[in-house]
Design an enzyme around this catalytic site. Structure first.
Site, PDB file in Angstrom:
ATOM      1  N   GLY A   9       0.777  -1.048   0.017  1.00 50.53           N
ATOM      2  CA  GLY A   9       0.174  -0.028   0.142  1.00 50.53           C
ATOM      3  C   GLY A   9       0.800   1.378   0.092  1.00 50.53           C
ATOM      4  N   CYS A  10       0.031   2.460  -0.137  1.00 54.07           N
ATOM      5  CA  CYS A  10       1.040   3.552  -0.251  1.00 54.07           C
ATOM      6  C   CYS A  10       1.339   4.109   0.931  1.00 54.07           C
ATOM      7  CB  CYS A  10      -0.043   4.732  -1.011  1.00 54.07           C
ATOM      8  SG  CYS A  10      -1.337   4.714  -0.357  1.00 54.07           S
ATOM      9  N   TYR A  11       0.608   4.303   1.997  1.00 50.34           N
ATOM     10  CA  TYR A  11       0.929   4.400   3.510  1.00 50.34           C
ATOM     11  C   TYR A  11       2.068   3.673   3.826  1.00 50.34           C
ATOM     12  CZ  TYR A  11      -2.668   7.909   4.096  1.00 50.34           C
ATOM     13  OH  TYR A  11      -3.727   9.048   4.087  1.00 50.34           O
ATOM     14  N   PRO A  12       1.734   2.201   3.551  1.00 46.07           N
ATOM     15  CA  PRO A  12       2.816   1.479   4.008  1.00 46.07           C
ATOM     16  C   PRO A  12       4.132   1.713   3.689  1.00 46.07           C
ATOM     17  CG  PRO A  12       0.790  -0.002   4.165  1.00 46.07           C
ATOM     18  CD  PRO A  12       0.445   1.477   3.285  1.00 46.07           C
ATOM     19  N   THR A  13       4.207   1.784   2.206  1.00 43.63           N
ATOM     20  CA  THR A  13       5.547   2.069   1.597  1.00 43.63           C
ATOM     21  C   THR A  13       6.269   3.012   2.245  1.00 43.63           C
ATOM     22  OG1 THR A  13       4.736   1.187  -0.560  1.00 43.63           O
ATOM     23  CG2 THR A  13       6.614   2.546  -0.522  1.00 43.63           C
TER      24      THR A  13
END
Lengths: 351, 351, 351, 351
Positions: free
Chosen positions: D152-156
């Protein structure tokens, strides 16, 4: 990436937005090696120290123009007007071809330059040989030119919006209205009170009523296309976005056309002019600046309002790409004899 | 706060932006009590449940139109067009005065309404008595009117930009070009693909070429001022901001004026029309939408371009205030016989 | 509008955003007459020449501080820090009450001031008598104060977010994290490279890691509330909007609470502190900066994350209103003995 | 452009932003041919009819998944979660490698999936073999994987900000705070009331307090790096921009470090992890989302606040590139055995 030896190109002027955008495009250009980037004030620093977004992409150390290397294949000038002609004046006509992104060589006439730019032209001897670098109109002249005057951002959009109509005498060459809107990068990289973020956020306004120096540039190029004088009222506005220009143009049908115009005639004119043009796109409805962001496209649409008898023609570009650095690279490709789209195929960043 | 008994006002339609803006203004109006706010779909909920920004300011429970209280002093309609005329049709002519913010009663003619709004007019009997509520032009008619058609946002800016020129025959009444730009609240409170944030952020484009229904409204009002027909090409654009309209208008000097116009003549015309007008401001240069944000001002500037022989006239408003709710309250003040600026003296939110 | 004679107030410092916002609020304040507005650099000009949005609203001619009239009822200082204490040093303790919007009198200790502001305090004799002007916490002290230090924008949001928790010992007073985000007006009205529109449009970033001078102000005020030392890590970020601050705060439950916290306990704490507070609103979910734009509200929400055992507390304000000029007027009202909301009832501009 | 035969890739799901961004990147990828693009609802239309910005770049006709051609070298899934696992369930394990941009295969455990995604996992048999596609942490596993769960974007952003600290045990694995801010494209391409332009323009707020499903994804990946459980409080906020994520992370030094941390130790940890990483850049100060716009870079900075004893770690990415489509292509390059940067060298669009 390529079998060809890369051409050695210098970028003169590194701190502004056009210099930065040239670097963005040329670092991905398969035929080019950036042999030098100059800066008067910040020589000795890395390019990425001035433009941190380019860390790891272009960490070259800036030099002064005195330290430009020999054997350059072309020079791209990203200098303010005035500084450009002074640089050109120091170069012999046998030097590498120059593509100048300033306004110094766009007007055909030194007197006209003095009127609109408020200073005498200091490289008159090069003015006659300068070519107005709008490939879609003057491609043949650009190939082989020694000095290319890269068009202004507003003129690029305005001229490409109106040229097909004027070329065919479909509209009157006077009384043209160009209501143009530009993102704030068009005002340059230097912080000013008028470009302070809180002043512009949520704002929109016209500026430079009547006196904008892009006016004669637009009229001169369109006059060449039309074959006679052209007169336009050009009104720029400041859009609260970073990039993008939209020109909304209004014209009266030619007096010789008793029944006015129609959309089929208009569309056919643009279709003919757009054929084989890699960077012109006819859009089904009004073009959008976001649809060209970061790309070298110019999106165009035009239509006839039978109620009022006026034609509306619209064009959208990214002012830093097709309106500056991208078009300069398009000109570089022509000057160097490469396919015109080389290094310019990147699509728009949308959304 | 006041010795006067407050007038009891109802707002019909609460979920849209004009309803919300009426509440913002009227909760601070010293002569008004909001007796009821209606909503078809959300009756029973609190106003602040729909518009959380108004928590503690307006926590009234919404009712249906069937539950409107008796003894109202005026009704403000913040309904979509179509719904407005249906409401009006249910009200007798002896009911409280109505100020309608929709387009239903702005066009003088039912056939014209059908053409531009795509439906038959369903309250024709009230149309003839409706007054176009632009106080700066039609103040006398509004005082004492039973049904006021509050002008559209684009028309307000466009008409106020051009009226002083047309009133005096300084410009030709045909071939007018109105290049208008509006913030996104002008498109309403309902989410659509075209108003999705990522689509508009950083974008700018024209829309509704040739067919916008504000065109006949502009022409009709200006025709009254000019004393003869007026024809304008109106082109709207969508600005990536929430509030604000700028209209940039272009006109040709009257053919009878052999030597064209001049800035002194233009400025004198506006000065005369602006005298005693509390909400019109002549600006030294091009007006800015941010300078009127949240206020009922209309800022105006005009100038003559002797090179092309065209006049440029510009006007900036907040589309939700002078272009909608603020003007409605200005009309309410006139209808109720209060000083015209009552409740409208709040300055712009700038920056 | 009122039977009371109006109090005569001076605004010292007119060119910045806080001066402009004071004028916006005070021109609509029913108890105040703006007796003078000063500017060092632009005395002799009209206020509206510097802030054109105020044409017709405040066209007063600016004077220098030497020309401040006698008999003022209060002075509002909208000066940069440093300049404020120099002004205060020239005023006797028997002069009119002063409300200072700079940081000069916010820290209780002159040495601490020197550490965080990089200069010696030059009005030490007034420091002890200065009152930290956050009415929701220190209302009693403000009434009757001679020198009120109006809180900083970030501290206002941060303190109001956390005070109910610390006052009751619900959370640990150390290890607090305040992740704060501010619109660009917080950076002042002077154009800088870092606030150039194209640099910030579409951007977001933190700045001033670790060293922001609002940190000790936050800790000092919260320590008073908690009854012991408080330690917070404050990290500011720059939001690409003009106005608004959101503080997102994180705290650990007090070690004495074996089972952590729960939402009912938290909500009850805020409800108790918010009771009778006209400018504090508890929101059902995360607060929004747009919901308070242009208003003096501080919207607050807090919740307990049982998974990680941390509390999140959020507060939103308009940095120029509750974070500066609005709060200054709230303090002025207290100092003058007027109802605290006088002139501050204007609702948010939303959308 | 290349001597290699191009790999035949299919993009499943064309109408959303990740599908559009995959097309933007892959049309410029020298090793790829886009063999098919699918859409359930809009098969039969051209890709550029849905995304007009791609006119002339990708005018392919969309097909349904039933018409996917044989002999594909890889499939990229740009579907909503739920739809992704249904597609995967129809594919045999011997089919072409799949890179899934949804959340369906990111969590290691089907029960955890059910908890956070609110539905049973319908392709459990493929879950164990799925590889979490964050190349900087798990490069070896990705090479040769049959099913890559693109992060996901936030996790990255969050994981890349914190991994170097947790890998070395420099900070406590609990009590982590991740205060994250995302542009609106992160909310998808479907218009909703919450993403209506006027609602978000000038706004900023948190959302999804405590319950965001990216939380377990972050914790799981960091746990692998740390070698033990990790617990983080993740709070997302909505930035009023189109693209970009900034994660501001807070951590306590490991209890075993009696004297806390220091900037040299921190910088050395990141330098070691960043060595040879083409898409990680350590920035001299706080990173900016604009400096990575349109590029696959993740810009990172971290520092130690000795006053409070906390570490701040920040990471900025373009949520559609390194947070989605760019990272998917990075994974594709690994799966196909190409140099990892192939097709991903485009610089940021700045400004």
């Amino acid at each position: 990436m390529t079998d060809h030896a890369r051409a050695r190109i210098a970028i003169v002027g590194a701190t502004g937005y056009t210099g930065s955008e040239l670097v963005r495009i040329l670092t991905a250009h398969p035929r080019v090696e950036i042999a030098a980037i100059t800066s008067r004030g910040r020589a000795g620093e890395r390019f990425s120290a001035i433009h941190p977004a380019f860390a790891g992409i272009c960490d070259q150390t800036l030099v002064t123009v005195d330290d430009l290397p020999d054997g350059l294949d072309a020079i791209l000038l990203a200098l303010p007007h005035g500084a450009s002609m002074d640089f050109v004046a120091t170069q012999g006509p046998d030097g590498p071809p120059i593509i100048d992104l300033s306004g110094d060589f766009r007007l055909p006439d030194a007197d006209q330059y003095a009127t609109w730019y408020g200073q005498e032209h200091r490289a008159r001897e090069r003015l006659a040989g300068a070519v107005f670098g709008l490939p879609e109109l003057f491609r043949d002249r650009i190939t082989g030119a020694r000095l290319v005057a890269n068009p202004g951002c507003y003129p690029t959009a305005s001229i490409l919006a109106l040229a097909p109509l004027l070329r065919r005498g479909l509209v009157e060459p006077t009384g043209l209205v160009i209501d143009a809107k530009s993102g704030v990068t068009g005002a340059g990289a230097t912080a000013k009170a008028t470009t302070h973020f809180p002043s512009l956020f949520g704002d929109f306004r016209a500026y430079g009523l009547r006196g904008h120096r892009h006016t004669p540039e637009i009229e001169a190029a369109l006059a060449e296309v039309a074959g006679h004088e052209v007169q336009a009222l050009f009104t720029p506005h400041l859009l609260p976005v970073d990039r993008g220009i939209l020109a909304t143009c209004y014209a009266r049908p030619a007096a010789t056309r008793a029944t006015g115009l129609d959309d089929a005639t208009i569309a056919a004119a643009y279709a003919e002019d757009h054929a084989d043009e890699p960077f012109l796109r006819w859009t089904a409805g009004p073009p959008s600046i976001k649809a060209v962001r970061g790309s070298n496209y110019c999106d165009v649409h035009a239509t006839w309002d039978d109620r009022t008898g006026l034609v509306i023609a619209l064009a959208a570009i990214d002012n830093l790409v097709k309106g500056a650095a991208g078009q300069a690279v398009q000109n570089l490709n022509l000057v160097c004899g490469w396919p015109e789209t080389t290094g310019l195929t990147q699509g728009p960043l949308n959304p």
